[in-house]
Design an enzyme around this catalytic site. Structure first.
Site, mmCIF file in Angstrom:
data_model
loop_
_atom_site.group_PDB
_atom_site.id
_atom_site.type_symbol
_atom_site.label_atom_id
_atom_site.label_comp_id
_atom_site.label_asym_id
_atom_site.label_seq_id
_atom_site.Cartn_x
_atom_site.Cartn_y
_atom_site.Cartn_z
ATOM 1 N N HIS A 1 -42.421 61.179 27.673
ATOM 2 C CA HIS A 1 -41.294 60.332 28.087
ATOM 3 C C HIS A 1 -40.160 61.200 28.623
ATOM 4 O O HIS A 1 -39.684 62.084 27.933
ATOM 5 C CB HIS A 1 -40.812 59.483 26.908
ATOM 6 C CG HIS A 1 -41.695 58.299 26.644
ATOM 7 N ND1 HIS A 1 -41.250 57.125 26.108
ATOM 8 C CD2 HIS A 1 -43.015 58.119 26.895
ATOM 9 C CE1 HIS A 1 -42.248 56.261 26.018
ATOM 10 N NE2 HIS A 1 -43.332 56.849 26.482
ATOM 11 N N TYR B 1 -33.776 51.014 22.988
ATOM 12 C CA TYR B 1 -32.953 50.792 21.794
ATOM 13 C C TYR B 1 -31.969 49.681 22.155
ATOM 14 O O TYR B 1 -31.306 49.749 23.192
ATOM 15 C CB TYR B 1 -32.174 52.053 21.424
ATOM 16 C CG TYR B 1 -33.024 53.155 20.820
ATOM 17 C CD1 TYR B 1 -33.186 53.266 19.442
ATOM 18 C CD2 TYR B 1 -33.661 54.099 21.628
ATOM 19 C CE1 TYR B 1 -33.955 54.286 18.880
ATOM 20 C CE2 TYR B 1 -34.430 55.117 21.074
ATOM 21 C CZ TYR B 1 -34.569 55.207 19.700
ATOM 22 O OH TYR B 1 -35.326 56.200 19.147
HETATM 23 C C1 PHB Z 1 -41.501 54.219 16.476
HETATM 24 O O1 PHB Z 1 -42.150 54.181 17.533
HETATM 25 O O2 PHB Z 1 -41.990 53.845 15.409
HETATM 26 C C2 PHB Z 1 -40.100 54.690 16.526
HETATM 27 C C3 PHB Z 1 -39.596 55.207 17.707
HETATM 28 C C4 PHB Z 1 -38.286 55.639 17.763
HETATM 29 C C5 PHB Z 1 -37.487 55.562 16.640
HETATM 30 C C6 PHB Z 1 -37.995 55.081 15.447
HETATM 31 C C7 PHB Z 1 -39.312 54.632 15.385
HETATM 32 O O3 PHB Z 1 -36.195 55.969 16.706
#
Ligand code: PHB
Ligand code: APR
Length: 388
Positions: free
Chosen positions: A72, A200
């Site tokens: 990514h 997010y």
């Molecule tokens: C996940 O893919 O489980 C994941 C990804 C990013 C995060 C926390 C969990 O900050």
């Protein structure tokens, strides 16, 4: 029985340490309370820093990660329905790898089995003894008998609820803790991810995260209260609560489907200092916890293991204890920066308070992050992992 290093716990920290030591001819035995199947049944975060990738390669277990992991180059943040992108590649020249922690654990277990290094699963009542002397011992029960291993060092890689930290007198240890009044409700589904990058989400209804494990497997999270009961979260309810938090494009692209795993995790920040007590060294979740926002848990466990493995190799190969003396301070310097970053992401993206002043501050933080190259670079540097 006798070995050089007894490792308590077969999570990512213990397994990675064991592999790195074995590569340099240092004998080690892992004692794990659970069965291997149980350890592999846990679903956890899946974002790996470049430095963690390098360490997995050094341990000789990186092949499947390079074949199946997803590189990514950036991450997306959606604020009240509008999505923004931050490019790690442009801001730092680095990238991260999306590859599940369960897969890493499996690769490490397979590597250990192939090298025929001993692991004792279902070991009960594991107890370290005489850690302040030159000849520590670790006792455990298995098959109805008590056994004891004499060793040079004990590595406490047994997670937050493990015995290692608890076996140190409370007066010898300082702990720092912040418990957040919320949890993450996560589901795994065999549906294509909503976006090629992680999103997010900050929304008045609460935080959400759109993540993935592969081009056909998604991982989603919703902020929830700690009192939540999984039984009151059928899949339909999860998808219905996720949709209004997303932007229009993501909502249109979202493919829902039956969950194959569902769990609730509380959010906690925790640090125990120091990380060394005589011949007992703590690493990973045994010494510190971060909330999952930022996905630093596994990466911090790996950075502890990097410092500790190098210090032990230096002890055996160069007869120098400098690395062991400095282990705790070096590891903690990196730990506290990741604690800061994970706390900041948590406080900026979740609905934690009902005070409108706090909401406005979150929006100002995020607006600054998207408009200032300096702020974006600081974010990206932390997300891809600070240098050792
Ligand atoms: C996940 O893919 O489980 C994941 C990804 C990013 C995060 C926390 C969990 O900050
Ligand atoms: N005796 C032996 N083993 C134990 C004991 C005990 N008394 N207590 C706990 N364990 C084992 C657990 O069963 C577990 O398999 O120690 C292991 C610790 O593994 P993790 O909890 O995965 O911790 P760590 O290896 O430090 O990995 C850190 O995992 O928890 C996530 O978010 C965290 O990603 C981070 C990473």
């Amino acid at each position: 029985m006798r070995t050089q290093v007894v490792i308590i716990g077969a999570g990512p920290a213990g397994l990675l340490l064991g592999q790195l030591l074995h590569k340099r001819g240092i004998a080690n035995i892992i004692l794990e309370r659970q069965t291997a199947e149980h350890v592999l049944g846990r679903v956890r975060a899946g974002v790996i820093e470049q430095v963690t990738m390098d360490l997995l390669d050094e341990a000789g277990v990186g092949a499947r990660m390079h074949a199946d992991g997803l590189i990514h180059e950036g991450v997306q943040i959606c604020v009240d329905g509008t999505r923004h992108r931050l490019s790690f590649k442009e801001l730092t020249g680095k990238t991260v790898m999306v590859y599940g922690q369960t897969e890493i654990t499996k690769d490490l277990m397979d590597g250990r089995a192939a090298a025929d290094v001993p692991s004792i699963y279902s070991a009960q009542d594991v107890t370290p003894h005489d850690i302040s002397g030159d000849r520590p011992r670790v006792s455990y029960r298995a098959g109805g008998k008590t056994h004891e291993i004499v060793c040079d060092f004990v590595a406490g890689c047994d997670g937050f609820h493990g015995i290692s930290r608890k076996s140190v007198p409370a007066r010898a240890i300082n702990t720092y803790e912040r418990v957040y009044p919320l949890g993450w409700l996560g589901i795994l589904a065999d549906t294509p991810p909503v976006s090629e990058e992680l999103i997010y989400v900050r929304h008045p209804l609460g935080f959400a995260l759109c993540s993935m494990r592969s081009p056909t497997r998604s991982r989603y999270y919703l902020q929830c209260s700690l009192a939540e009961d999984l039984d009151s979260w059928p899949d339909e309810r999860f998808w219905e609560e996720l949709k209004p938090r997303l932007d229009d494009e993501a909502r249109d692209r979202l493919v829902t489907g039956p969950s194959i795993e569902k769990s609730i995790a509380p959010l906690r920040s925790f640090v125990a200092e120091p990380m060394r007590f005589g011949r007992l060294f703590l690493a990973g979740d045994a010494a510190h916890i971060v909330p999952p926002t930022g996905a630093k848990g596994l990466n911090l466990a790996a950075s502890d293991v990097r410092y500790l493995s190098r210090a032990l190799i230096e002890h055996y190969e160069e007869k120098s204890d400098a690395g062991l003396e400095h282990y705790s301070a070096r590891a903690l310097a990196r730990v506290w920066k990741a604690e800061r970053f994970s706390w900041w992401m948590t406080m900026t993206l979740h609905r934690i308070s009902d005070n409108p002043f706090d909401h406005q501050l979150q929006l100002a933080e995020l607006d600054y992050l998207f408009r200032s190259k300096a702020a974006a670079t600081a974010f990206a540097e932390n997300y891809v992992g600070l240098p050792y």
